[in-house]
Write a protein that holds these residues in place. Structure first.
Motif, mmCIF file in Angstrom:
data_model
loop_
_atom_site.group_PDB
_atom_site.id
_atom_site.type_symbol
_atom_site.label_atom_id
_atom_site.label_comp_id
_atom_site.label_asym_id
_atom_site.label_seq_id
_atom_site.Cartn_x
_atom_site.Cartn_y
_atom_site.Cartn_z
ATOM 1 N N ALA A 53 0.802 -1.220 0.000
ATOM 2 C CA ALA A 53 0.000 0.000 0.000
ATOM 3 C C ALA A 53 0.834 1.270 0.000
ATOM 4 C CB ALA A 53 -0.938 0.010 1.202
ATOM 5 N N SER A 54 2.157 1.126 0.011
ATOM 6 C CA SER A 54 3.005 2.316 -0.136
ATOM 7 C C SER A 54 3.204 2.647 -1.611
ATOM 8 C CB SER A 54 4.367 2.085 0.529
ATOM 9 O OG SER A 54 5.043 1.006 -0.093
ATOM 10 N N GLY A 55 2.806 1.738 -2.496
ATOM 11 C CA GLY A 55 2.910 1.959 -3.933
ATOM 12 C C GLY A 55 2.713 0.660 -4.694
ATOM 13 N N PHE A 56 1.966 0.708 -5.819
ATOM 14 C CA PHE A 56 1.667 -0.493 -6.601
ATOM 15 C C PHE A 56 2.031 -0.311 -8.066
ATOM 16 C CE2 PHE A 56 -1.830 -0.672 -3.357
ATOM 17 C CZ PHE A 56 -1.518 -1.893 -2.770
ATOM 18 N N ASP A 57 2.401 -1.434 -8.702
ATOM 19 C CA ASP A 57 2.293 -1.468 -10.153
ATOM 20 C C ASP A 57 0.979 -2.205 -10.437
ATOM 21 O OD1 ASP A 57 2.759 -4.198 -9.875
ATOM 22 O OD2 ASP A 57 4.768 -4.140 -10.762
ATOM 23 N N CYS A 58 0.616 -2.381 -11.718
ATOM 24 C CA CYS A 58 -0.733 -2.879 -12.015
ATOM 25 C C CYS A 58 -0.994 -4.276 -11.462
ATOM 26 C CB CYS A 58 -1.002 -2.821 -13.515
ATOM 27 S SG CYS A 58 0.007 -3.944 -14.505
ATOM 28 N N SER A 59 -0.085 -5.213 -11.708
ATOM 29 C CA SER A 59 -0.310 -6.580 -11.231
ATOM 30 C C SER A 59 -0.081 -6.696 -9.724
ATOM 31 C CB SER A 59 0.585 -7.567 -11.977
ATOM 32 O OG SER A 59 1.944 -7.216 -11.830
ATOM 33 N N GLY A 60 0.756 -5.827 -9.180
ATOM 34 C CA GLY A 60 0.947 -5.802 -7.736
ATOM 35 C C GLY A 60 -0.336 -5.384 -7.035
ATOM 36 N N PHE A 61 -1.042 -4.441 -7.664
ATOM 37 C CA PHE A 61 -2.314 -3.973 -7.105
ATOM 38 C C PHE A 61 -3.366 -5.079 -7.117
ATOM 39 C CE2 PHE A 61 -6.517 -2.117 -8.305
ATOM 40 C CZ PHE A 61 -6.853 -1.594 -7.060
ATOM 41 N N THR A 62 -3.556 -5.741 -8.262
ATOM 42 C CA THR A 62 -4.575 -6.793 -8.345
ATOM 43 C C THR A 62 -4.229 -7.957 -7.421
ATOM 44 O OG1 THR A 62 -3.442 -7.671 -10.303
ATOM 45 C CG2 THR A 62 -5.331 -6.214 -10.679
ATOM 46 N N SER A 63 -2.932 -8.307 -7.346
ATOM 47 C CA SER A 63 -2.513 -9.397 -6.460
ATOM 48 C C SER A 63 -2.803 -9.050 -5.011
ATOM 49 C CB SER A 63 -1.013 -9.678 -6.621
ATOM 50 O OG SER A 63 -0.720 -10.159 -7.901
ATOM 51 N N TYR A 64 -2.530 -7.807 -4.646
ATOM 52 C CA TYR A 64 -2.728 -7.343 -3.272
ATOM 53 C C TYR A 64 -4.209 -7.415 -2.881
ATOM 54 C CZ TYR A 64 -2.310 -4.282 0.831
ATOM 55 O OH TYR A 64 -2.343 -3.757 2.099
ATOM 56 N N VAL A 65 -5.084 -6.934 -3.770
ATOM 57 C CA VAL A 65 -6.513 -6.927 -3.489
ATOM 58 C C VAL A 65 -7.050 -8.350 -3.357
ATOM 59 C CG1 VAL A 65 -8.799 -6.347 -4.386
ATOM 60 C CG2 VAL A 65 -6.929 -4.690 -4.564
ATOM 61 N N TYR A 66 -6.668 -9.209 -4.298
ATOM 62 C CA TYR A 66 -7.172 -10.587 -4.258
ATOM 63 C C TYR A 66 -6.617 -11.367 -3.064
ATOM 64 C CZ TYR A 66 -10.084 -11.042 -8.404
ATOM 65 O OH TYR A 66 -11.121 -10.963 -9.292
ATOM 66 N N LYS A 67 -5.391 -11.047 -2.668
ATOM 67 C CA LYS A 67 -4.793 -11.731 -1.527
ATOM 68 C C LYS A 67 -5.608 -11.486 -0.266
ATOM 69 C CE LYS A 67 -0.415 -12.303 0.965
ATOM 70 N NZ LYS A 67 0.985 -11.846 1.076
#
Length: 342
Positions: A53-67
């Motif tokens: 949550a300090s910064g995302f790239d596109c797939s990092g964001f989707t992975s984070y949300v789904y996790k």
């Protein structure tokens, strides 16, 4: 710099509030829950390779949300494109992953939020855009994947019919009044979805139970039939019918509880239970014969009596069909007529 620090602080504060809520198991998660959580991250800055949550790239964001809902995604957009089930653009649902090829064959991924929009980590941070944006994203859209199964609300089962108004029996049906009366009196029930299934066959076990719901006979002993255990739903009814001489078993020692009832057997059972031959003899016999039932047939008297007392017109035909299976409408018509004329 101050703006970026404030964005991070806001994101951390939001996470501290929503994380307990996002402990929902994956099996219970819905697309709308995924969308709701992803929106709490709006404004978090873009960071190449970012997965927090300090910064995302596109797939990092989707992975984070789904996790957060217990679902593991592959790390890159290209690898995430290999997961899930393909979904057409016209069938997109909230929570689906949407993919774009703005820099490579599969170079960007976001989460569909409904109304033609998606949320993703763009250059300015987590933002919402249109998948049909003719200036940019619309030109690069390549497909979508569904990772979680769509949650469909299961409607509660319809209550059983107790007023005789079944979904598949209209008031114009010849046996409508018979079916309605017997259902209201608790003699005959329906099936799921408030259906009566008038053309379904009747078994010998069901026949015993329905006749005894009218006669209310109590057996003196337990069933001795090899195919009717003491815990069988119809055990007491079958034994009561046997003791009363209304419905007998086979010489093999079986009752034939699941065997279908023939129309000839139906007529004989009505006669034994309600003495319809005697009743018919006291009524005028008008066209009370069948072309396919000879006077020497073993159930002739009972069959003719059933035609004479018929209150529904179901038995006012030129042929009877002695060996045909009696259906639920015919059984209802016969039982109703026997009750009404006694």
């Amino acid at each position: 710099m101050k703006k970026r620090i404030m964005q991070v602080l806001v994101a951390v504060l939001v996470l501290s509030i929503v994380l307990p809520f996002m402990s929902t198991k994956a099996s219970a998660a819905t697309g709308n829950e995924i969308v709701s959580y992803s929106k709490t991250l709006l404004g978090v800055p873009y960071r190449y390779g970012g997965t927090t949550a300090s910064g995302f790239d596109c797939s990092g964001f989707t992975s984070y949300v789904y996790k957060k809902i217990g679902v593991s995604l592959n790390r890159t957009a290209a690898d995430q494109y290999r997961q899930g089930t393909s979904v057409s653009k016209s069938n997109l649902q909230p929570g689906d992953l949407v993919f774009f090829n703005n820099f490579a064959p599969v170079s960007h991924v976001g989460i569909y939020i409904g109304s033609g929009k998606f949320i993703s980590a763009e250059s300015e941070g987590i933002a919402i855009s249109s998948i049909n944006d003719s200036y940019y994203w619309g030109k690069y859209y390549i497909g979508a994947k569904r990772i979680i199964k769509a949650t469909v609300a299961t409607p509660p089962p319809a209550p059983p019919v107790t007023d005789g108004n079944f979904a598949d029996v209209t008031s114009s049906h010849p046996a409508y009044e018979a079916i309605k009366t017997l259902n209201v009196d608790g003699v005959i029930n329906g099936f799921d979805n408030q259906e009566f299934r008038p053309e379904a066959s009747v078994t010998r076990g069901q026949a015993a139970a329905m006749v005894n719901r009218v006669l209310k006979l109590t057996p003196k002993s337990t069933s001795k039939y090899s195919d009717v255990g003491t815990t069988h739903t119809f055990a007491k009814d079958i034994q009561a019918m046997t003791e009363a001489g209304i419905l007998q078993g086979y010489t093999t020692g079986k009752f034939g509880v699941s065997d279908t009832l023939t129309k000839a057997q139906l007529a004989v059972i009505m006669d034994r239970a309600f003495k319809i031959t005697s009743t018919a003899n006291n009524q005028a016999h008008v066209a009370s014969t069948y072309q396919d039932v000879a006077a020497s047939f073993w159930a002739y008297d009972s069959i003719i009596a059933l035609k004479v007392i018929d209150q529904t017109t179901l038995f006012q035909t030129s042929n009877f069909g002695t060996t045909k299976s009696a259906d639920r409408a015919e059984f209802s018509a016969a039982l109703y007529s026997a009750i009404e004329t006694n």
